[in-house]
Design a protein around this motif. Sequence first.
Motif, PDB file in Angstrom:
ATOM      1  N   MET A  52       2.396   3.229  -6.345  1.00 30.32           N
ATOM      2  CA  MET A  52       1.968   1.875  -6.694  1.00 30.32           C
ATOM      3  C   MET A  52       2.019   1.655  -8.201  1.00 30.32           C
ATOM      4  SD  MET A  52      -1.066   1.277  -3.862  1.00 30.32           S
ATOM      5  CE  MET A  52      -1.241  -0.482  -4.153  1.00 30.32           C
ATOM      6  N   ASP A  85      -8.214   4.684  -2.609  1.00 31.82           N
ATOM      7  CA  ASP A  85      -8.181   3.329  -3.165  1.00 31.82           C
ATOM      8  C   ASP A  85      -8.595   3.311  -4.634  1.00 31.82           C
ATOM      9  OD1 ASP A  85      -7.165   1.956  -1.006  1.00 31.82           O
ATOM     10  OD2 ASP A  85      -9.124   1.380  -0.201  1.00 31.82           O
ATOM     11  N   ARG A 122      -5.798   4.387  -6.662  1.00 34.25           N
ATOM     12  CA  ARG A 122      -4.767   3.347  -6.720  1.00 34.25           C
ATOM     13  C   ARG A 122      -5.103   2.325  -7.811  1.00 34.25           C
ATOM     14  NH1 ARG A 122      -5.436   4.012  -0.802  1.00 34.25           N
ATOM     15  NH2 ARG A 122      -3.518   5.018  -0.045  1.00 34.25           N
ATOM     16  N   ASN A 128       0.821  -1.201   0.000  1.00 32.01           N
ATOM     17  CA  ASN A 128       0.000   0.000   0.000  1.00 32.01           C
ATOM     18  C   ASN A 128       0.860   1.258   0.000  1.00 32.01           C
ATOM     19  OD1 ASN A 128      -1.677   2.156   1.868  1.00 32.01           O
ATOM     20  ND2 ASN A 128      -2.941   1.027   0.413  1.00 32.01           N
ATOM     21  N   THR A 148       0.960   5.529  -2.193  1.00 34.21           N
ATOM     22  CA  THR A 148       0.222   6.488  -2.999  1.00 34.21           C
ATOM     23  C   THR A 148      -0.084   5.873  -4.358  1.00 34.21           C
ATOM     24  OG1 THR A 148       2.169   7.490  -4.037  1.00 34.21           O
ATOM     25  CG2 THR A 148       1.494   8.354  -1.867  1.00 34.21           C
ATOM     26  N   PRO A 149      -1.103   6.359  -5.051  1.00 37.21           N
ATOM     27  CA  PRO A 149      -1.389   5.827  -6.388  1.00 37.21           C
ATOM     28  C   PRO A 149      -0.177   5.910  -7.316  1.00 37.21           C
ATOM     29  CG  PRO A 149      -3.241   7.126  -5.615  1.00 37.21           C
ATOM     30  CD  PRO A 149      -2.156   7.312  -4.603  1.00 37.21           C
TER      31      PRO A 149
END
Length: 353
Positions: A153, A176, A179, A147, A149-150
């Motif tokens: 990831m 989310d 993400r 997990n 930050t977008p």
Amino acid sequence: MKAATDLIDLDAALAALTPCAPRVEAEIVRLPLAAPFRISDRVFEDVPVVIVRLEADGHIGTGEAAGVFYLGDEPEGMLRQILAVRRVIGEGVDHAGLVTLLPAGGARNALDCALWDLQARRAGQAVWQLLGMSQPRPLLTTFTLGNGTPADMAEAAIGYAQARAPKLKLNGDPADADRVRAVRAARPDAWLGVDANRSLTPATLAQLAPAMIAADVQLVEQPFRVGEDRRLAAIDLPIPFAADESVQTKADVDRLAALYQVINIKLDKCGGLTEGLRMAARARALGLGVMVGNMLGTSRAMAPGWLLGQQCDVVDLDGPLFLVGDVAPAATYRDGLIDFDAGVWAVNQRSER
């Protein structure tokens, strides 16, 4: 990911094994992670595991287990459990006997897998041969994105160049959806799953659903907290739900069959390969999909899961990729697949004396 069709007669395989009375050694080892690994409610800096060695007839079988931290099943307690039954095991034990000695969890997992390892070395065969399985094959495995930050990831998804099945760790917050969108944009061609680790509610799942559907997410793992599984009955989502933290042993499979479409089997939860195979067979009988997961660890811990994975629809065995170092013989990761080329779990056997 595609279901396996290789069925085995586990009871016949167990009945054919030769009993033994091994000497037991166990210790705790801390496995450093290459970088901190974050899930919804915890950050891992390293992974403490219990290593068990069973010695008989000049052969040594080894097992590894991390336990189940969210159940309080930690290596210190696992080690105490193992040492408490060491004398009884030294008088003679089989896989059924381990079930009477120890509850499901990491201690029994380490012993059960070490016993399979030892029996294979004594017989001069691979474990899959003792089980009556077909020769195991490489398996497509998920690659977990911790997990973050977008943007982080998405960058990690691109960095996993060989990964064909990214799995995102969610956090239960409004980011989310971002993400999911960011990782899908970074990897438009990949199988995509999400793991909520109990962080969602019906309301946040409803908010997240459009982004997951648009991104063609193929699996939602453990959306709600343990004990709130029945709330899934009111959820209409065209994506399968997988039970993880809510399912421990074969008894839980029947209890959850009407609420989930997939059961995630982890050997640390259920107490070893023997119980894992029974869970997979029961899930199949109930028409459920089967997944094998891991609690992090070396290839020593992944190898039994890899054999169970031959029976599974979804495979999540990427644990060694997060470690600073691995053991030998190590799993190989090529083109998104996990395989074992050597050792008693694989095709080529190597005897340890």
